[in-house]
Scaffold this motif. Structure first.
Motif, mmCIF file in Angstrom:
data_model
loop_
_atom_site.group_PDB
_atom_site.id
_atom_site.type_symbol
_atom_site.label_atom_id
_atom_site.label_comp_id
_atom_site.label_asym_id
_atom_site.label_seq_id
_atom_site.Cartn_x
_atom_site.Cartn_y
_atom_site.Cartn_z
ATOM 1 N N LYS A 1 0.839 -1.202 0.000
ATOM 2 C CA LYS A 1 0.000 0.000 0.000
ATOM 3 C C LYS A 1 0.875 1.252 0.000
ATOM 4 O O LYS A 1 0.566 2.241 -0.676
ATOM 5 N N VAL A 2 1.979 1.199 0.730
ATOM 6 C CA VAL A 2 2.957 2.298 0.670
ATOM 7 C C VAL A 2 3.522 2.410 -0.736
ATOM 8 O O VAL A 2 3.640 3.507 -1.299
ATOM 9 N N LEU A 3 3.867 1.263 -1.328
ATOM 10 C CA LEU A 3 4.433 1.258 -2.675
ATOM 11 C C LEU A 3 3.450 1.803 -3.695
ATOM 12 O O LEU A 3 3.838 2.480 -4.657
ATOM 13 N N ALA A 4 2.164 1.521 -3.500
ATOM 14 C CA ALA A 4 1.146 2.044 -4.418
ATOM 15 C C ALA A 4 1.109 3.569 -4.376
ATOM 16 O O ALA A 4 0.945 4.225 -5.416
ATOM 17 N N ARG A 5 1.269 4.144 -3.187
ATOM 18 C CA ARG A 5 1.293 5.606 -3.082
ATOM 19 C C ARG A 5 2.561 6.170 -3.739
ATOM 20 O O ARG A 5 2.516 7.218 -4.396
ATOM 21 N N ILE A 6 3.669 5.461 -3.587
ATOM 22 C CA ILE A 6 4.922 5.883 -4.231
ATOM 23 C C ILE A 6 4.759 5.865 -5.750
ATOM 24 O O ILE A 6 5.117 6.820 -6.445
ATOM 25 N N ALA A 7 4.226 4.761 -6.270
ATOM 26 C CA ALA A 7 4.054 4.619 -7.718
ATOM 27 C C ALA A 7 3.093 5.664 -8.262
ATOM 28 O O ALA A 7 3.278 6.174 -9.374
ATOM 29 N N ALA A 8 2.053 5.995 -7.486
ATOM 30 C CA ALA A 8 1.071 6.995 -7.935
ATOM 31 C C ALA A 8 1.703 8.374 -8.063
ATOM 32 O O ALA A 8 1.213 9.213 -8.830
ATOM 33 N N ALA A 9 2.794 8.604 -7.340
ATOM 34 C CA ALA A 9 3.515 9.871 -7.466
ATOM 35 C C ALA A 9 4.390 9.903 -8.713
ATOM 36 O O ALA A 9 4.873 10.967 -9.114
ATOM 37 N N LEU A 10 4.574 8.734 -9.340
ATOM 38 C CA LEU A 10 5.433 8.630 -10.520
ATOM 39 C C LEU A 10 4.633 8.533 -11.818
ATOM 40 O O LEU A 10 5.068 9.010 -12.859
ATOM 41 N N SER A 11 3.467 7.877 -11.755
ATOM 42 C CA SER A 11 2.699 7.593 -12.974
ATOM 43 C C SER A 11 1.212 7.463 -12.639
ATOM 44 O O SER A 11 0.846 7.120 -11.500
ATOM 45 N N ASP A 12 0.369 7.698 -13.633
ATOM 46 C CA ASP A 12 -1.070 7.487 -13.473
ATOM 47 C C ASP A 12 -1.499 6.083 -13.876
ATOM 48 O O ASP A 12 -2.661 5.720 -13.710
ATOM 49 N N ASP A 13 -0.561 5.298 -14.432
ATOM 50 C CA ASP A 13 -0.882 3.969 -14.952
ATOM 51 C C ASP A 13 -0.188 2.907 -14.089
ATOM 52 O O ASP A 13 0.869 2.390 -14.437
ATOM 53 N N VAL A 14 -0.789 2.611 -12.938
ATOM 54 C CA VAL A 14 -0.193 1.693 -11.963
ATOM 55 C C VAL A 14 -1.098 0.483 -11.779
ATOM 56 O O VAL A 14 -2.306 0.623 -11.548
ATOM 57 N N TRP A 15 -0.510 -0.706 -11.875
ATOM 58 C CA TRP A 15 -1.231 -1.965 -11.720
ATOM 59 C C TRP A 15 -0.605 -2.763 -10.583
ATOM 60 O O TRP A 15 0.624 -2.773 -10.433
#
Length: 262
Positions: free
Chosen positions: A29-43
Motif C-alpha cells: 500500500k505504501v508502494l502504491a502511493r509511491i508509484a502513484a507519485a510517478l505515474s497514473d498507470d499503476v497496476w
C-alpha cells in the motif's frame, strides 16, 4: 542488446507492483502511493497470502486463480513469481509494463536473503521477462514498529534517479531502507551484496500426536562491519542500492574448467 532504452519517462510509464507479503500488506500500500507519485498507470498483481521465503519459485502442480479486487488491482493464489508472470503474460499482455516495483518488504533483503526472498524474486521474474525491475525492502528494529515513512519519503526520487541512469538488461536493482526515521538516514550508498545466512536457529518440538517437528527460525549470522556491503550500509543508517546480476556464472572458475575440459 545489453541495455533497455534509458532514461525511462516515468510520467508515461506503466508500472506493475507486486510483493511477497501479500496483496493486503502495508508495504504494498505504501508502494502504491509511491508509484502513484510517478505515474497514473499503476497496476498491482500480488499474492493472495504471504509468500515470504518463496524465492524464485513457480507453481506447476496445480492451476492458479486470478481474483480481480478492483480496477488495476489483482490477487493471485500463488507465488510472487507466478504473479509477475501472469501479470506480464496475461493481465497486461496487450501492453506490457514499463517498470516492475516489488515490495516494500517488511524487513530487509540483504546478503544471501536475495536467493530466498520472494520480493527479490518478483523483480527477477520481471527482469527475465524483459522489464526493468526494482525490489524495495524496509528494515525495522527488532520488536519495534516498521518506519514505513522512510521508504515512502525517499523512494520516489530514488526510483526517478535510477530510471535516469539505467542498468543492464540482465540485472535488477535491490534497494534496502535502514531501520530509522527519514531524518536519521545518512545517505544513499551503492553497495555490494554482503554475507548473512537465515535459518541458523531451528526450534524443535512435538505436535499433539507426539510426532517431532522442526521450525526454521529467523536468526541470522551476519557481519555488518565489512565496508561497501549492503549490510554495512543499512547498519550505518544509509539506503543500500545493490545491482543483482541474473547470470550467476563464476567466470574465473569457468576459465579454469575450460582449460581442463576442452
Amino acid at each position: 542488446m545489453t541495455s533497455w532504452n534509458w532514461p525511462l519517462d516515468l510520467s508515461a510509464a506503466r508500472i506493475l507492483l507486486s510483493n511477497d507479503d501479500g496483496i493486503e500488506a502495508p508495504g504494498i500500500k505504501v508502494l502504491a502511493r509511491i508509484a502513484a507519485a510517478l505515474s497514473d498507470d499503476v497496476w498491482t498483481v500480488a499474492p493472495e497470502t504471504e509468500q515470504s521465503g518463496a524465492g524464485h519459485s513457480l507453481t506447476l502442480r496445480r492451476p492458479l486463480r486470478i481474483r480481480k479486487l478492483e480496477e488495476r488491482r489483482y490477487a493471485v493464489d500463488g507465488t510472487p513469481t507466478d504473479c509477475v508472470l501472469l501479470a506480464i503474460n496475461e493481465i497486461l499482455k496487450d501492453r506490457k509494463p514499463t517498470l516492475v516495483l516489488s515490495g516494500i518488504n517488511r524487513g530487509g533483503n540483504l546478503g544471501e536473503d536475495v536467493t530466498y526472498s520472494g520480493t527479490v524474486a518478483a523483480a527477477m521474474e520481471g527482469t527475465v521477462l524483459g522489464v526493468p525491475s526494482i525490489a524495495l525492502s524496509q528494515e525495522y528494529p527488532v520488536g519495534g514498529p516498521v518506519p514505513w515513512e522512510t521508504g515512502e519519503l525517499l523512494a520516489p526520487d530514488l526510483i526517478r534517479r535510477l530510471c535516469q541512469i539505467g542498468w543492464p538488461r540482465n540485472s535488477l536493482i535491490n534497494v534496502n531502507f535502514p531501520a530509522v526515521a527519514p531524518d536519521r538516514v545518512t545517505g544513499i550508498r551503492a553497495a555490494t551484496q554482503g554475507r548473512r545466512k537465515i535459518g541458523d536457529q531451528i526450534v524443535t518440538g512435538r505436535d499433539p500426536r507426539g510426532a517431532p517437528y522442526y521450525w526454521i527460525g529467523s536468526m541470522r549470522t551476519e557481519d555488518p562491519t565489512v565496508a561497501g556491503t549492503d549490510l554495512n550500509a543499512v547498519h550505518s543508517n544509509a539506503v543500500a542500492v545493490t545491482p543483482i546480476d541474473m547470470n550467476m556464472t563464476d567466470h574465473p572458475t569457468l576459465t579454469k574448467l575450460a582449460e581442463t575440459f576442452h
